[in-house]
Design a protein around this motif. Structure first.
Motif, mmCIF file in Angstrom:
data_model
loop_
_atom_site.group_PDB
_atom_site.id
_atom_site.type_symbol
_atom_site.label_atom_id
_atom_site.label_comp_id
_atom_site.label_asym_id
_atom_site.label_seq_id
_atom_site.Cartn_x
_atom_site.Cartn_y
_atom_site.Cartn_z
ATOM 1 N N LYS A 199 56.849 10.717 -36.741
ATOM 2 C CA LYS A 199 55.761 9.859 -36.252
ATOM 3 C C LYS A 199 54.390 10.479 -36.500
ATOM 4 C CE LYS A 199 56.108 11.314 -31.355
ATOM 5 N NZ LYS A 199 57.212 12.296 -31.520
ATOM 6 N N THR A 202 53.641 10.030 -40.201
ATOM 7 C CA THR A 202 53.319 8.625 -40.440
ATOM 8 C C THR A 202 51.883 8.327 -40.029
ATOM 9 O OG1 THR A 202 55.631 7.944 -40.117
ATOM 10 C CG2 THR A 202 53.941 6.251 -39.867
ATOM 11 N N CYS A 206 48.725 7.111 -42.347
ATOM 12 C CA CYS A 206 47.954 5.904 -42.013
ATOM 13 C C CYS A 206 46.459 6.208 -41.948
ATOM 14 C CB CYS A 206 48.417 5.340 -40.663
ATOM 15 S SG CYS A 206 50.021 4.496 -40.684
ATOM 16 N N ALA A 313 59.244 5.400 -36.066
ATOM 17 C CA ALA A 313 59.753 6.296 -37.103
ATOM 18 C C ALA A 313 61.219 6.630 -36.823
ATOM 19 C CB ALA A 313 58.899 7.554 -37.165
ATOM 20 N N ASN A 394 58.516 8.400 -44.256
ATOM 21 C CA ASN A 394 57.311 8.250 -43.443
ATOM 22 C C ASN A 394 56.192 7.554 -44.212
ATOM 23 O OD1 ASN A 394 58.659 9.761 -41.420
ATOM 24 N ND2 ASN A 394 57.950 11.675 -42.328
ATOM 25 N N ALA A 398 54.181 4.128 -43.296
ATOM 26 C CA ALA A 398 52.717 4.122 -43.211
ATOM 27 C C ALA A 398 52.109 3.032 -44.090
ATOM 28 C CB ALA A 398 52.166 5.494 -43.610
#
Length: 691
Positions: A199, A202, A206, A313, A394, A398
């Motif tokens: 997470k 990710t 992002c 995730a 990941n 994203a």
């Protein structure tokens, strides 16, 4: 500083920094004390103050003052400490309480002060500004001390003791209301991400993607590795110390004025979460990317009512003491961030977890989409900035989250037609995927200190990954194996002659060799893979260590040695990245490290291996000889009186020094150290390497 300058502190309390060092001795300095009364006889003999049953006062900065019926203070006048009772003095203060530090607020009258008090105050009184029991200061260390007072558990696995009558999310909503943020959060246009592993990566992808799209980004992740400001990133940069102090004291001041027995000061993570919302609102970010702390449904970040998009995730078995013993129970907690009719994305999950996610999404009428891993072909020859094959999973999540966010906010349609081609990723996406950063996850650091000492020393390379669950340990092992194999030229032992290295005869299995133009071997480095390991006691090393060893062995990578060390960081204290105290070597109980060593030795010598029970669990002072690193796994011999496959070293600084000395004495060595098992350990190693 509370009370007189007693080196041993008052009633077991730690000494505060001496706030008088910078004040003139000609002035009368009045400071407040916790609820103590003056016992002159006791002070004369011990320098301590007797606890009082009632009344408390603190000096803080505000336009209002407080009144206490019986106020005991200490005065410093012309080099002498004197105790006195003050019934009227001019102070600058607020309604915050000293005993807010213990999270046991008392119903004391702290919001009134008669105007007569100000009139009776002489002009030669220097007053230290206090907020919630701490001097409001530009000192970063004082802010860290204040944050440390909010930690409600001594270590992971302990029960929290926040107190009060409200639940976690109820408290969060009340804190946000005190700061005037409850309505402003909706304007942050949030991407909310939960999960067991991945997470953080990710969220980092992002943030980088949307920043490359020209947006002002805010990123909130946890934990931090070196400095707490890592948790707050604005436009890709950690929050500056100046801004951190500005937002910290603003939140601390407002919250400390409103705390009661029913609503105590927030514990650490809740305070940081509230502060994050304050920062994002004040910094006017276009998008807030927020990583869930733990779980999802009851996580402090789940006060977000209407995120733009949610992501989950990869899920696995972790934090079972809080989230449950089955993957389904864990998935139910993670799915708690899903909101009605808000688009959500997840990655391929194990069936037990996927069933729960789909059921929860169906109940909330959430359009849940399963995103496949990103393919190499879509990167147009670029590489992901975060290493490891698992990062393609990941990155895929994203990309889906960012595209959905851009579409929901109507920004996608404003992008250049060339940027939204259906086949290839937009150029901004590619730039973000190749530039995202997240320290301590599959990170490689070359130790420059060794070469600075001598150009003829060997090589020391640290491979850092904070894996601490069985699934993440498997991923870490695969990354480490592929990294060291990719960096080492495979050469059969039969093609190399044995070499004498400090009395050790070595026939290396994998070597880093330099070739001439014709391809002939000119020189080789003898590679050694060493494990530097620690994990929290809530983890199970009997699962983690076999997972690591087995995955590495399947790739042909074997550890020459394993070093087990305690972390420097403590769970009950927040320190700055520049803190020196964290590097002190103190006596520690090493029984946990010794138990992990026994597990390691049994992996190599079999279940019948009987460890040396005469080893003491404290005060291990003797470091292993440097020759220990020469012996590889097949040469380990438990009968020689030592655990020759491993060693317990009493402190991390000593372990780093031992590794450095080994490569200094062995110029032909290339030592590749995998640091894993704990993000705290990874952060501590990074601190030491950067000093």
């Amino acid at each position: 500083m509370w009370g007189p300058p007693n080196p041993s502190g008052i009633n077991g309390m730690k000494r505060r920094p001496n706030i008088f060092a910078r004040l003139s001795l000609k002035k009368l300095v009045v400071i407040a004390v916790p609820p103590f009364v003056i016992d002159k006889k006791r002070i004369a003999t011990s320098g301590e103050l007797a606890p009082a049953k009632k009344n408390v006062l603190m000096l803080v900065q505000s336009s209002t003052c407080v009144h206490s019926e019986a106020l005991g203070v200490w005065c410093f006048l012309k080099g002498n400490w004197q105790s006195t009772a003050v019934t009227a003095c001019r102070v600058s203060c607020s309604s915050a309480r000293l005993d807010s530090l213990s999270h046991k607020p008392r119903a004391v009258a702290l919001r009134k002060m008669s105007s007569q008090i100000e009139e009776k105050m002489s002009s030669n009184v220097a007053v230290e500004e206090y907020v919630g029991g701490f001097p409001r200061s530009t000192s970063y260390e004082i802010a860290m001390e204040a944050l440390s007072s909010l930690i409600t558990r001594q270590k992971r696995g302990d029960q929290s003791s926040v107190g009060g009558t409200y639940g976690k999310l109820e408290r969060m909503e009340m804190y946000l209301k005190i700061l005037g943020l409850e309505e402003q959060i909706g304007g942050l246009r949030i991407i909310h991400v939960a999960g067991t592993k991945g997470k953080g990566s990710t969220c980092a992808f992002c943030e980088a993607i949307l920043r490359e799209c020209g947006l002002r980004t805010g990123l909130f992740t946890s934990p931090h590795l070196i400095d707490i400001r890592e948790r707050f990133r604005i436009d890709g940069l950690d929050l500056s110390e100046e801004k951190f102090l500005q937002y910290f004291w603003d939140c601390w001041d407002q919250l400390s004025k409103k705390v009661t027995e029913d609503l105590p000061m927030p514990p650490l993570f809740q305070f940081l979460t509230v502060m994050m919302f304050k920062i994002f609102v004040c910094e006017k970010v276009d998008v807030g990317i927020i990583e869930v702390g733990l779980g999802g449904r009851q996580d402090s970040t789940n006060v977000i009512k209407k995120p733009v998009v949610c992501g989950i995730a990869s899920l696995g078995m972790d934090h079972m003491e809080t989230l449950g013993d089955t993957l389904g129970e864990i998935a139910a907690h993670k799915a708690g961030i899903l909101k009605p009719n808000i688009p959500a994305f997840t990655v391929p999950q194990l069936p037990e977890a996927m069933v729960v996610l789909e059921e929860q999404a169906q109940q909330l009428m959430v359009p849940l989409e399963v995103v496949p891993p990103l393919s190499c072909q879509k990167l147009n020859g670029l590489k992901l900035s975060l290493a490891g094959d698992h990062q393609f999973v990941n990155a895929g999540l994203a990309v889906a989250l960012c595209k959905s966010w851009l579409q929901c906010t109507r920004i996608w349609e404003k992008m250049s037609p060339n940027d939204i081609h259906e086949v290839d990723l937009p150029a901004a996406f590619l730039r973000g995927l190749s530039s995202a950063r997240l320290s301590g996850r599959a990170e490689i650091v070359f130790d420059a200190a060794v070469k600075a000492h001598s150009m003829f020393a060997g090589d020391l390379i640290f491979y850092l990954d904070g894996a601490h669950s069985p699934e993440s340990m498997d991923v870490c092992a695969k990354w480490f194996s592929s990294s060291v194999i990719g960096n080492n030229d495979s050469t059969s032992a039969s093609s190399l002659s044995s070499s004498l290295v400090d009395g050790c005869i070595e026939v290396p299995q994998k070597n880093d060799c330099i070739h001439d133009k014709e391809g002939n071997v000119e020189s080789c480095k003898i590679t050694k893979q060493v494990l530097l390991f620690n994990c929290m006691e809530v983890r199970d090393p009997e699962i983690l260590l076999p997972q690591l060893v087995g995955t590495c062995a399947s790739s042909g990578v074997h550890f020459s040695k394993a070093l087990f060390v305690p972390s420097m960081s403590t769970y009950n204290k927040v320190i700055s990245g520049a803190s020196v105290s964290s590097f002190s070597i103190s006596k520690k109980d090493l029984s946990w490290q010794l138990s992990m060593q026994r597990i390691w030795e049994k992996l190599f010598h079999g279940a019948d291996f009987i460890p040396d029970k005469g080893i003491k669990t404290t005060n291990i002072k003797t470091l292993p000889p440097h020759e220990l690193i020469c012996k590889d796994y097949p040469q380990c011999n438990p009968g020689d009186g030592n655990h020759s496959c491993s060693a317990v070293i009493p402190s991390l600084p000593l372990a780093i020094k031992w590794l450095r000395d080994c490569v200094k004495e062995n110029p032909s060595f290339k030592v590749q150290v995998l640091v894993t098992g704990s993000l705290h350990l990874v952060g501590d190693v990074l601190k030491l390497l950067r000093r």
